[in-house]
Design an enzyme around this catalytic site. Structure first.
Site, mmCIF file in Angstrom:
data_model
loop_
_atom_site.group_PDB
_atom_site.id
_atom_site.type_symbol
_atom_site.label_atom_id
_atom_site.label_comp_id
_atom_site.label_asym_id
_atom_site.label_seq_id
_atom_site.Cartn_x
_atom_site.Cartn_y
_atom_site.Cartn_z
ATOM 1 N N ASP A 299 0.866 -1.175 0.000
ATOM 2 C CA ASP A 299 0.000 0.000 0.000
ATOM 3 C C ASP A 299 0.912 1.238 0.000
ATOM 4 O O ASP A 299 2.122 1.141 0.177
ATOM 5 C CB ASP A 299 -0.975 -0.001 1.181
ATOM 6 C CG ASP A 299 -2.217 0.842 0.852
ATOM 7 O OD1 ASP A 299 -2.155 1.672 -0.080
ATOM 8 O OD2 ASP A 299 -3.254 0.685 1.521
ATOM 9 N N TRP A 300 0.308 2.374 -0.184
ATOM 10 C CA TRP A 300 1.063 3.615 -0.397
ATOM 11 C C TRP A 300 2.036 3.877 0.770
ATOM 12 O O TRP A 300 1.592 4.151 1.894
ATOM 13 C CB TRP A 300 0.075 4.770 -0.539
ATOM 14 C CG TRP A 300 0.690 6.113 -0.758
ATOM 15 C CD1 TRP A 300 1.496 6.807 0.102
ATOM 16 C CD2 TRP A 300 0.549 6.943 -1.912
ATOM 17 N NE1 TRP A 300 1.864 8.001 -0.431
ATOM 18 C CE2 TRP A 300 1.292 8.107 -1.678
ATOM 19 C CE3 TRP A 300 -0.139 6.825 -3.120
ATOM 20 C CZ2 TRP A 300 1.375 9.164 -2.588
ATOM 21 C CZ3 TRP A 300 -0.075 7.864 -4.029
ATOM 22 C CH2 TRP A 300 0.681 9.010 -3.766
#
Ligand code: NOJ
Length: 772
Positions: A299-300
């Site tokens: 994820d980011w």
């Protein structure tokens, strides 16, 4: 090969020949397993040419500068450009449009040594420009065909805009209405999340990923993200091994089996291990036991965030832990590009693991056909013709009307006659053309939805008088229309009640009031957790005041989470749950309000009586002291009932369905046996309608305690007025097995209860035994 052939460096020529020589004419299946040998040969042929920096480059994903969906890493465009030219980037997210994706792809194709195409990703969560209901709302349709269809349309529009990959579906089990991201998934149930997740994957990926209208899907967030403690975004998750396997992982297993091209891991830790660095989940289970061969994107920034979690000493160690755990691609944390090379040289990360990760990324690029034509999604004609079409909007209306849940209809205020003399349309959301688009609206244009007011005006007879009043504003505008969701701090209107007077005048004059209240579109979504799930601003004052002057009130709710409706539920006669229904919201609501469509939606989440009950879910354990109304020493509350106000699976219709004659063909089976269950269902009303017939099972005693009931099957069936149908289900090992004390999935002998009905509170029950 079109574009590749234009470029004539010797290396490229070699690669081109390799691709051509191995070209497989048979359509590539969506399912990535079993292994396609020709595809593997092509992947290996590219891998063999790659230098270490280029391999690591394939594991790097950058954000485009336009639409950040996470905190900026402060890398300049120039920096990213140089990396693209060197072939040290494998993917970019948040780059949209044919012109921009082509321009970006060209940088790689014209400058890099090996010219390995980029894969472009974007969060297409409930439509690209034609916006469908938010996923939670769409899940309320319990209609797998239309869910698949809406994903297919989203894919078509996305592909037409140059993008190859969406970060959807979210299949996190969400039991807590406080958690803002509950809007993004299919709610609290494991089975429902599994089948809806698969429908969405099939819609996005189609039969063949290489077709021009299909895009790669992403099962996220692996795993446990939806169980964030106290519903607080990104919070710690503590979950036991059995609950993890029985409740959280099955939708991911179903996604892997359905051939989802990618997985995304999660921001949360699970029992002390950040999901991004979770080897047992990613490398051992997903890639090992499940034998899945797509790639996992972080994820980011979640790789670098492992330092903040207190799991990695520094970014270098974060890169080591993540790669070794099986995180293949680094989204915007700049950990892999900074440290993997050194880690390989130091022997802390093996080249075998790097190669495995690169192979996975290349495989998906091959599956998408990007090596054959890196610009295959760059077609202006498609971009012009395939997006936001009349046909797509018609389907969006169909999906939207099927997602509406009728919560209450005392004294049958609904449906309203189209020739009613007058309607007062009131509320802060009544005339909104923007809120119905919800959060995560991709390219949904600001103010482009059909408002409720427009929908009502378009539906009624010319003689019907419409009085519109906003009453109160929900928020005070703080940002420019169309701003990115993350730059959207909400400021609620807690003081201004000037419009209530005019609203009351309208309500007094009208035969019936349609009152649109709920949440701002940005109250749910990422980073939007709340401790309060009732009405914000001065909406409650408006509802109370209007009800005082006119009792014929239909509340139309627009919201992204289950709300606490206790302050309105006892008095308001009719309540329609309309979520955020997307582009065609107003038309769809009017279809239901005026009876052109008989509502058929069922709740995919429990609606509480009070926020203090959260997390609230129907398939909980019994405890040693279940509810007993006569003593206080039971598992409940002293101030509120323990049950939901509206349970999972609940939803009314304009007709009624009666269930009777539940019967099993046998009361005893062996562990691999089958039972044929039948039940008669009658539409006892005088209009046609659809009913979601739900099957629940409980294993009464087991090596690991089991929930008080669990959804194991459902059928959405149409009934004519007065019609009776016999509905059949087959109970088999798949429905009875679970992750036992032996740490395997198996059926244990013993007594089982089975229920059938129109919601999870059904009492129509039978039982059977399973023998060895
Ligand atoms: C963070 C979110 O958790 C994830 O779901 C999303 O896909 C990425 N940002 C990219 O926008």
């Amino acid at each position: 090969m079109k574009q590749l052939n234009l470029l004539v460096t010797p290396t490229l020529l070699l690669i081109s020949l390799l691709y051509l020589g191995c070209k497989d004419k048979t359509p590539t299946k969506t399912t990535l397993t079993p292994v396609n040998t020709q595809l593997e040969q092509r992947v290996d042929s590219v891998l063999a040419l790659m230098h270490l920096n280029e391999k690591i480059g394939q594991l790097v994903q950058y954000n485009g500068r336009w639409d950040a969906t996470g905190p900026s890493a402060n890398k300049s465009d120039q920096y990213k450009l140089e990396k693209l030219k060197k072939g040290e980037v494998g993917s970019m997210l948040n780059i949209t449009s044919v012109a921009t994706t082509r321009e970006t792809q060209k940088i790689v194709m014209e400058h890099s040594r090996l010219k390995i195409p980029l894969i472009f990703a974007y969060d297409v969560i409930h439509g690209y420009k034609t916006i469908f209901p938010i996923p939670l709302g769409e899940s309320a349709s319990w209609d797998l065909d239309i869910i698949q269809q809406s994903a297919a349309i989203a894919a078509k529009e996305t592909a037409a805009s140059g993008i190859h990959w969406t970060f959807a579906p979210m299949i996190d089990i969400s039991r807590d209405a406080r958690w803002g991201r509950i809007m993004e998934g299919a709610g609290e149930d494991t089975y429902l999340n599994s089948v809806i997740g698969v429908a969405r994957i099939k819609g996005f990926q189609g039969e063949d990923l290489s077709l021009p209208h299909t895009i790669a899907a992403c099962a996220k967030h692996f795993a446990g993200y939806g169980l964030a403690e106290s519903g607080r975004e990104y919070n710690t998750v503590n979950i036991g091994e059995h609950e993890l396997h029985n409740a959280i992982l099955p939708p991911f297993k179903a996604a892997a089996n359905a051939g989802v091209a990618t997985f995304m891991n999660a921001f949360n830790e699970i029992d002390g291990i950040p999901a991004t660095g979770h080897k047992v989940l990613q490398r051992d289970l997903l890639k090992g036991n499940w034998n899945w061969n797509g790639f996992v994107v972080s994820d980011w920034g979640s790789i670098a965030e492992m330092q903040v979690h207190g799991y990695a000493e520094d970014k270098k160690q974060a890169a080591e832990l993540a790669l070794n755990a099986g995180s293949d691609m680094d989204m915007e944390s700049f950990s892999y590009e900074g440290f993997l090379e050194t880690l390989v040289n130091e022997g802390k990360v093996s080249i075998a693991h790097i190669d495995d990760a690169v192979r996975r990324v290349l495989r998906v690029k091959f599956e998408l056909g990007l090596f054959d034509d890196p610009y295959k999604y760059c077609d202006e004609t498609r971009e012009k013709n395939d997006i936001y079409t009349t046909e797509h909007l018609e389907i969006a209306r169909d999906v939207a009307k099927k997602s509406i849940v009728l919560l209450k209809n005392d004294s049958k205020l609904l449906p309203i006659s189209k020739t009613v003399k007058s309607i007062a349309v009131i509320g802060p959301l009544a005339d909104s053309k923007d809120e119905p688009l919800g959060n995560w609206r991709a390219k949904g244009e600001y103010n482009s939805a059909v408002s409720l007011l427009e929908g009502i005006k378009n539906a009624v007879s010319p003689s019907t008088k419409i009085y519109y009043e906003k009453g109160v504003a929900l928020t005070i505008p703080t940002v420019k229309p169309g701003d990115n969701q993350f730059s959207h701090p909400l400021k609620f209107n807690n003081t201004d009640t000037w419009g209530i007077h005019a609203a009351l005048e309208a309500a007094k004059k009208a035969d019936i009031v349609v009152l649109a209240v709920g949440e701002d579109a940005y109250q749910s979504g990422e980073g939007r957790s709340q401790t309060n799930i009732s009405f914000f601003g001065r909406q409650q004052d408006l509802i109370d005041a209007v009800y005082k002057v006119n009792k014929n009130v239909v509340v139309v709710l627009m919201n992204g989470r289950p709300m606490d409706l206790s302050a309105i539920n006892d008095k308001i006669p009719s309540i329609l749950e309309c979520w955020f229904l997307g582009s065609e919201s107003g038309h769809a609501i009017a279809d239901v309000v005026f009876g052109d469509y008989n509502p058929s939606g069922k709740l995919p989440v429990s609606f509480p009586r009070h926020v203090g009950q959260e997390p609230l879910y129907y398939n909980h354990k019994n405890t040693g002291r279940p509810y007993n109304s006569k003593i206080v020493t039971y598992s409940g509350y002293t101030d509120t009932a323990k049950t939901a106000l509206y349970p999972f699976g609940y939803g009314l219709s304009y007709t009624r369905f009666d269930y009777h004659n539940l019967s099993l063909n046998t009361s005893e089976i062996s562990k691999d046996g089958k039972i044929n269950l039948t039940v008669e269902v009658t539409n006892t009303g005088d209009v046609d309608g659809e009913e979601v017939i739900q099957l629940y099972i409980r294993d009464i005693a087991a090596s690991v305690t089991r929930p008080i009931k669990e959804l194991k099957g459902f059928k959405k069936i149409k009934f004519e007025a007065g019609e009776t149908k016999t509905i059949a289900f087959t109970i088999d090992a798949e429905m009875l097995q679970f992750y036992t004390a032996n740490k395997i999935w198996e059926v244990e002998p013993g007594t089982f209860h089975v229920w059938v009905g129109g919601d999870s509170a059904t009492t129509l029950k039978s039982e059977f035994k399973v023998t060895e």
